[in-house]
Scaffold this motif. Structure first.
Motif, PDB file in Angstrom:
ATOM      1  N   VAL A 144     -14.123  29.664 -54.722  1.00 43.88           N
ATOM      2  CA  VAL A 144     -13.970  28.499 -55.590  1.00 43.88           C
ATOM      3  C   VAL A 144     -15.314  28.191 -56.226  1.00 43.88           C
ATOM      4  CG1 VAL A 144     -13.481  26.022 -55.655  1.00 43.88           C
ATOM      5  CG2 VAL A 144     -12.074  27.520 -54.256  1.00 43.88           C
ATOM      6  N   ARG A 145     -15.310  27.919 -57.542  1.00 43.00           N
ATOM      7  CA  ARG A 145     -16.537  27.604 -58.261  1.00 43.00           C
ATOM      8  C   ARG A 145     -16.842  26.106 -58.203  1.00 43.00           C
ATOM      9  NH1 ARG A 145     -13.581  30.627 -61.743  1.00 43.00           N
ATOM     10  NH2 ARG A 145     -13.193  28.783 -63.042  1.00 43.00           N
ATOM     11  N   THR A 146     -18.092  25.762 -58.426  1.00 42.13           N
ATOM     12  CA  THR A 146     -18.496  24.355 -58.471  1.00 42.13           C
ATOM     13  C   THR A 146     -17.711  23.605 -59.544  1.00 42.13           C
ATOM     14  OG1 THR A 146     -20.733  24.959 -57.789  1.00 42.13           O
ATOM     15  CG2 THR A 146     -20.452  22.782 -58.761  1.00 42.13           C
ATOM     16  N   GLY A 147     -17.161  22.459 -59.196  1.00 37.70           N
ATOM     17  CA  GLY A 147     -16.408  21.647 -60.147  1.00 37.70           C
ATOM     18  C   GLY A 147     -14.959  22.041 -60.304  1.00 37.70           C
ATOM     19  N   GLU A 148     -14.530  23.123 -59.650  1.00 42.02           N
ATOM     20  CA  GLU A 148     -13.136  23.566 -59.786  1.00 42.02           C
ATOM     21  C   GLU A 148     -12.212  22.672 -58.964  1.00 42.02           C
ATOM     22  OE1 GLU A 148     -10.635  27.787 -59.547  1.00 42.02           O
ATOM     23  OE2 GLU A 148     -12.798  27.726 -59.148  1.00 42.02           O
ATOM     24  N   THR A 149     -11.048  22.365 -59.558  1.00 37.76           N
ATOM     25  CA  THR A 149     -10.065  21.531 -58.863  1.00 37.76           C
ATOM     26  C   THR A 149      -9.226  22.394 -57.924  1.00 37.76           C
ATOM     27  OG1 THR A 149      -9.952  19.998 -60.731  1.00 37.76           O
ATOM     28  CG2 THR A 149      -8.126  19.954 -59.163  1.00 37.76           C
ATOM     29  N   LEU A 150      -9.013  21.900 -56.704  1.00 39.13           N
ATOM     30  CA  LEU A 150      -8.277  22.664 -55.699  1.00 39.13           C
ATOM     31  C   LEU A 150      -6.780  22.403 -55.796  1.00 39.13           C
ATOM     32  CD1 LEU A 150     -10.615  22.189 -52.604  1.00 39.13           C
ATOM     33  CD2 LEU A 150     -10.538  24.093 -54.208  1.00 39.13           C
ATOM     34  N   HIS A 151      -6.009  23.502 -55.662  1.00 37.93           N
ATOM     35  CA  HIS A 151      -4.551  23.434 -55.689  1.00 37.93           C
ATOM     36  C   HIS A 151      -4.015  23.972 -54.353  1.00 37.93           C
ATOM     37  CE1 HIS A 151      -5.813  23.655 -59.962  1.00 37.93           C
ATOM     38  NE2 HIS A 151      -4.854  22.755 -60.113  1.00 37.93           N
ATOM     39  N   PRO A 152      -2.742  23.715 -54.041  1.00 40.57           N
ATOM     40  CA  PRO A 152      -2.204  24.167 -52.746  1.00 40.57           C
ATOM     41  C   PRO A 152      -2.409  25.651 -52.475  1.00 40.57           C
ATOM     42  CG  PRO A 152      -0.667  22.663 -53.793  1.00 40.57           C
ATOM     43  CD  PRO A 152      -1.766  22.914 -54.803  1.00 40.57           C
ATOM     44  N   GLU A 153      -2.282  26.496 -53.511  1.00 40.97           N
ATOM     45  CA  GLU A 153      -2.422  27.941 -53.296  1.00 40.97           C
ATOM     46  C   GLU A 153      -3.865  28.362 -53.006  1.00 40.97           C
ATOM     47  OE1 GLU A 153      -2.116  27.177 -57.799  1.00 40.97           O
ATOM     48  OE2 GLU A 153      -1.191  26.463 -55.929  1.00 40.97           O
ATOM     49  N   ASP A 154      -4.826  27.440 -53.204  1.00 42.23           N
ATOM     50  CA  ASP A 154      -6.230  27.759 -52.915  1.00 42.23           C
ATOM     51  C   ASP A 154      -6.587  27.548 -51.446  1.00 42.23           C
ATOM     52  OD1 ASP A 154      -6.534  28.147 -55.669  1.00 42.23           O
ATOM     53  OD2 ASP A 154      -7.048  26.028 -55.990  1.00 42.23           O
ATOM     54  N   LEU A 155      -5.640  26.993 -50.683  1.00 45.17           N
ATOM     55  CA  LEU A 155      -5.942  26.584 -49.313  1.00 45.17           C
ATOM     56  C   LEU A 155      -5.083  27.333 -48.309  1.00 45.17           C
ATOM     57  CD1 LEU A 155      -5.923  22.744 -50.037  1.00 45.17           C
ATOM     58  CD2 LEU A 155      -7.895  24.284 -50.093  1.00 45.17           C
ATOM     59  N   ALA A 156      -5.601  27.473 -47.097  1.00 47.30           N
ATOM     60  CA  ALA A 156      -4.857  28.107 -46.016  1.00 47.30           C
ATOM     61  C   ALA A 156      -5.024  27.278 -44.749  1.00 47.30           C
ATOM     62  CB  ALA A 156      -5.357  29.529 -45.775  1.00 47.30           C
ATOM     63  N   GLU A 157      -3.912  27.013 -44.049  1.00 48.38           N
ATOM     64  CA  GLU A 157      -3.981  26.322 -42.764  1.00 48.38           C
ATOM     65  C   GLU A 157      -4.183  27.343 -41.651  1.00 48.38           C
ATOM     66  OE1 GLU A 157      -0.400  23.371 -43.393  1.00 48.38           O
ATOM     67  OE2 GLU A 157      -1.732  22.651 -41.790  1.00 48.38           O
ATOM     68  N   VAL A 158      -5.163  27.069 -40.788  1.00 42.63           N
ATOM     69  CA  VAL A 158      -5.532  27.998 -39.724  1.00 42.63           C
ATOM     70  C   VAL A 158      -5.454  27.261 -38.389  1.00 42.63           C
ATOM     71  CG1 VAL A 158      -7.333  29.533 -38.854  1.00 42.63           C
ATOM     72  CG2 VAL A 158      -7.079  29.186 -41.312  1.00 42.63           C
ATOM     73  N   ALA A 159      -4.946  27.942 -37.352  1.00 38.84           N
ATOM     74  CA  ALA A 159      -4.879  27.348 -36.021  1.00 38.84           C
ATOM     75  C   ALA A 159      -6.128  27.737 -35.234  1.00 38.84           C
ATOM     76  CB  ALA A 159      -3.627  27.812 -35.286  1.00 38.84           C
ATOM     77  N   GLY A 160      -6.674  26.780 -34.495  1.00 38.37           N
ATOM     78  CA  GLY A 160      -7.855  27.065 -33.686  1.00 38.37           C
ATOM     79  C   GLY A 160      -8.333  25.837 -32.938  1.00 38.37           C
ATOM     80  N   ARG A 161      -9.469  25.990 -32.266  1.00 37.28           N
ATOM     81  CA  ARG A 161     -10.054  24.908 -31.481  1.00 37.28           C
ATOM     82  C   ARG A 161     -10.755  23.914 -32.403  1.00 37.28           C
ATOM     83  NH1 ARG A 161     -11.610  26.064 -26.113  1.00 37.28           N
ATOM     84  NH2 ARG A 161     -12.979  24.238 -26.288  1.00 37.28           N
TER      85      ARG A 161
END
Length: 237
Positions: free
Chosen positions: A122-139
């Motif tokens: 992701v570049r500086t100033g870019e707006t985040l959308h759902p497809e840009d993110l991933a949910e990860v399981a962990g501690r």
């Protein structure tokens, strides 16, 4: 012979003294131990309530204090950092009744749950959308304190810097997407019991949703308003 019998008598007296001490201390300890265990269980219940989220796995260990705690039938249990979700090593305050003194216990909270990583660069100033993110399981207790745990906290936000794929997203990586530019003509809405008034004005600074900025009205009056949408603000009463 006397030289051999003297140590034997000293040991006998020491054994009697130790037995007497244990006899006197035993009932007191037996009475105090359950009370302390009950208090530790109450502390653990408070931590579970504060740390647990739906779908998370929580394991908590409360460490007994070095000094015995007094009887505390109605303890006031609190976290010094009440605004934060407790994870990892935490301190817990306990205040007993009218006693103003605070005693602190230590606890270790292990939480396994979901957090957010970036699915791409992701570049500086870019707006985040759902497809840009991933949910990860962990501690979660091993993550930075500002780690983003809910994708909804990041969607629609802008990146404050260049971020690589796989980075654990943190709150300081994000800023609200500007909905108002400096010098832009905006609409200010004021609501109250039985009335609604709108006026136009000039934004004196940029801002994103929920931020408060100053606005100059046509009569040169300056007021503070909260950004609610594209070019729209509200005055809170």
């Amino acid at each position: 012979m006397l030289r051999h019998r003297r140590p034997h008598r000293l040991l006998w007296h020491a054994a009697r003294l130790l037995a007497l001490i244990l006899l006197l201390a035993g009932p007191t300890y037996a009475a105090e131990a359950p009370k302390e265990e009950a208090l530790l269980a109450q502390v653990q219940d408070v931590l579970v309530e504060r740390a647990a989220r739906p779908g998370d796995e929580v394991a908590i260990e409360v460490y007994p204090p070095r000094a015995a705690l007094p009887a505390c039938p109605r303890p006031d249990i609190f976290l010094p950092r009440a605004a934060e979700r407790p994870v990892g090593r935490v301190s817990v305050g306990v205040r007993c009744g009218d006693d103003s003194r605070v005693r602190y216990l230590q606890a270790e909270i292990h939480v396994t749950g979901h957090y957010v990583e970036l699915a791409r660069d992701v570049r500086t100033g870019e707006t985040l959308h759902p497809e840009d993110l991933a949910e990860v399981a962990g501690r979660l207790d091993r993550l930075p304190r500002q780690a983003v745990l809910d994708p909804d906290q990041a969607i629609g936000q802008q990146a404050t810097r260049h971020l690589a794929a796989g980075v654990t997203l943190q709150r300081y990586h994000l800023r609200p997407r500007p909905l108002v530019r400096r010098g832009q003509q905006v609409v200010i809405e004021a609501r109250g019991a039985g009335f609604r008034v709108t006026r136009s004005g000039e934004a004196l600074s940029p801002g994103g949703r929920g931020e408060r900025i100053r606005v100059r009205l046509a009569n040169r009056e300056i007021l503070e308003a909260r950004i609610t949408g594209e070019g729209r603000l509200a005055v809170d009463f």
